[in-house]
Design an enzyme around this catalytic site. Structure first.
Site, PDB file in Angstrom:
ATOM      1  N   ALA A  25       4.440  -7.308   3.081  1.00  0.00           N
ATOM      2  CA  ALA A  25       3.431  -7.272   4.216  1.00  0.00           C
ATOM      3  C   ALA A  25       2.300  -8.947   4.590  1.00  0.00           C
ATOM      4  CB  ALA A  25       2.440  -6.094   4.539  1.00  0.00           C
ATOM      5  N   TYR A  80      12.699  -5.639  -3.257  1.00  0.00           N
ATOM      6  CA  TYR A  80      13.595  -4.561  -2.307  1.00  0.00           C
ATOM      7  C   TYR A  80      14.364  -5.107  -1.969  1.00  0.00           C
ATOM      8  CZ  TYR A  80      10.710  -6.233   1.879  1.00  0.00           C
ATOM      9  OH  TYR A  80      10.216  -7.117   3.061  1.00  0.00           O
ATOM     10  N   TYR A  93      13.330   0.344  -1.554  1.00  0.00           N
ATOM     11  CA  TYR A  93      12.274  -0.871  -2.135  1.00  0.00           C
ATOM     12  C   TYR A  93      12.332  -0.046  -4.277  1.00  0.00           C
ATOM     13  CZ  TYR A  93       9.888   0.106   1.922  1.00  0.00           C
ATOM     14  OH  TYR A  93       9.194  -0.458   3.324  1.00  0.00           O
ATOM     15  N   ARG A  95      10.195  -0.690  -7.057  1.00  0.00           N
ATOM     16  CA  ARG A  95       8.309  -1.292  -7.140  1.00  0.00           C
ATOM     17  C   ARG A  95       7.608  -0.158  -7.889  1.00  0.00           C
ATOM     18  NH1 ARG A  95       6.181  -2.424  -1.518  1.00  0.00           N
ATOM     19  NH2 ARG A  95       4.732  -3.380  -2.537  1.00  0.00           N
ATOM     20  N   ARG A 156       4.622   3.030   5.125  1.00  0.00           N
ATOM     21  CA  ARG A 156       5.818   3.039   4.853  1.00  0.00           C
ATOM     22  C   ARG A 156       6.206   5.102   4.193  1.00  0.00           C
ATOM     23  NH1 ARG A 156       5.649   0.519   7.903  1.00  0.00           N
ATOM     24  NH2 ARG A 156       5.829  -2.447   7.584  1.00  0.00           N
ATOM     25  N   GLY A 212       6.216  -1.079  20.259  1.00  0.00           N
ATOM     26  CA  GLY A 212       7.856  -1.734  19.919  1.00  0.00           C
ATOM     27  C   GLY A 212       7.548  -3.043  20.829  1.00  0.00           C
ATOM     28  N   GLY A 240       9.501  -7.349   9.493  1.00  0.00           N
ATOM     29  CA  GLY A 240       9.334  -8.376   8.694  1.00  0.00           C
ATOM     30  C   GLY A 240       7.915  -8.874  10.271  1.00  0.00           C
ATOM     31  N   ASP A 243       4.030  -8.113  10.559  1.00  0.00           N
ATOM     32  CA  ASP A 243       3.556  -8.890   9.562  1.00  0.00           C
ATOM     33  C   ASP A 243       2.784 -10.441  10.873  1.00  0.00           C
ATOM     34  OD1 ASP A 243       3.481  -7.191   7.836  1.00  0.00           O
ATOM     35  OD2 ASP A 243       5.552  -7.589   6.834  1.00  0.00           O
TER      36      ASP A 243
END
Length: 313
Positions: A25, A80, A93, A95, A156, A212, A240, A243
């Protein structure tokens, strides 16, 4: 993080070739800004491994200052996998125990934020570990001077499994600029309606609620809410885009643009990413950008962005 997307069609379990790119992000926002004429820097941690070196090199190549990135000699770079699709992209993910998850308040003494106009944070960082949560809280506690703190909720659910996501409401309430999708706001605050969210975030100067494909609403100070419809886009893959919207909106905010223009700039930057499989897509052509930023309502509503360019229906 290192990001892997399918490099061939078919169900993910049958895909044998994957393309390695970059994602995350805050790094996404940082990578968009230089193309918008805004200097940016990215602070994080990567592992002492090929993925970490690739991330730092490629983010720097986008024009981002990476001098604040540390290399962890023990923990690996997070990664990811994105199973790309136009109607949604499941993300997996990997991580836990990553270099970034090891960040904490100890980073602060090495940061020089004196000339920073906007410090952008997201709700993903505090989800990584207790030390990352402590880091975000310390940043929000620090004296700001003229620096604005921007916070993108970025809830998330997979990252908050077993943890209390209500902490996102606490963190957002201490920011100057808050960006959130109405769907994630409903999970965090129980409502995605801008006026009701405003009641829950009375100290936040600027609130952006994204709806959206329908558009976004800006609620700022005592001014009436401003809604800007989204552009129609032939979506390749949606991850994405939030962001990208943040980067476009923040860049326009730094230039003192009016509310409608700030929202349109966000939509236009998001559209560029929606047209690609990457988290950071190439910017739209300058002539397309300028035409649409200044378009009348009818022209904006008639516009559609495709892989071939701008189409007016």
């Amino acid at each position: 993080m290192a990001l892997f997307v399918p490099a061939e069609p078919g169900p993910p379990e049958q895909v044998r070739r994957w393309l390695r790119t970059i994602g995350g992000a805050e790094s996404n926002v940082a990578c968009h800004l230089p193309a918008l004429g805004v200097r940016s820097g990215w602070v994080s941690a990567v592992g002492d491994d090929p993925f970490g070196r690739a991330l730092v090199r490629e983010i720097a190549a986008a024009g981002v200052d990476v001098s604040g990135v540390s290399v962890d000699p023990v923990r690996p770079t997070g990664l990811y996998v994105k199973e790309s699709g136009a109607h949604g992209s499941p993300v997996r993910y990997y991580r836990a125990g990553s270099a970034a998850s090891g960040m904490g308040p100890g980073l602060l003494p090495g940061l020089d934020l004196g000339d920073v106009r906007v410090l952008h944070l997201s709700g993903i960082t505090p989800a990584l570990s207790e030390s990352c949560l402590a880091l975000v809280r310390a940043l929000l506690d620090a004296p700001r001077g003229d620096t604005l703190v921007s916070f993108d909720v970025n809830h998330r659910p997979a990252l908050w499994a077993g943890r209390d996501a209500a902490v996102l409401a606490e963190l957002a309430a201490r920011a100057d600029i808050v960006l959130t999708g109405d769907d994630e706001a409903a999970r965090v605050w129980g409502t995605g309606e801008p006026a009701r969210l405003r009641e829950r975030l009375p100290a936040v100067g600027t609130l952006v609620v994204k709806h959206g494909e329908h558009g976004a609403t800006l609620v700022e100070g005592s001014a009436p809410p401003v809604f800007a419809p989204a552009l129609r886009v032939d979506v390749v893959e949606p991850v994405g885009a939030g962001d990208a919207f943040a980067a476009g909106f923040l860049a326009a905010t730094l230039r003192g643009a009016d509310p409608a223009t700030r929202l349109r700039r966000g939509h236009l930057q998001a559209a560029a990413t929606l047209l690609t499989h990457d988290d950071v897509g190439p910017p739209l052509a300058p002539d397309v950008l300028e035409r649409l930023v200044h378009a009348g309502e009818d022209e904006w509503a008639a516009a559609r962005l495709t892989a071939e360019g701008l189409v007016l229906a």
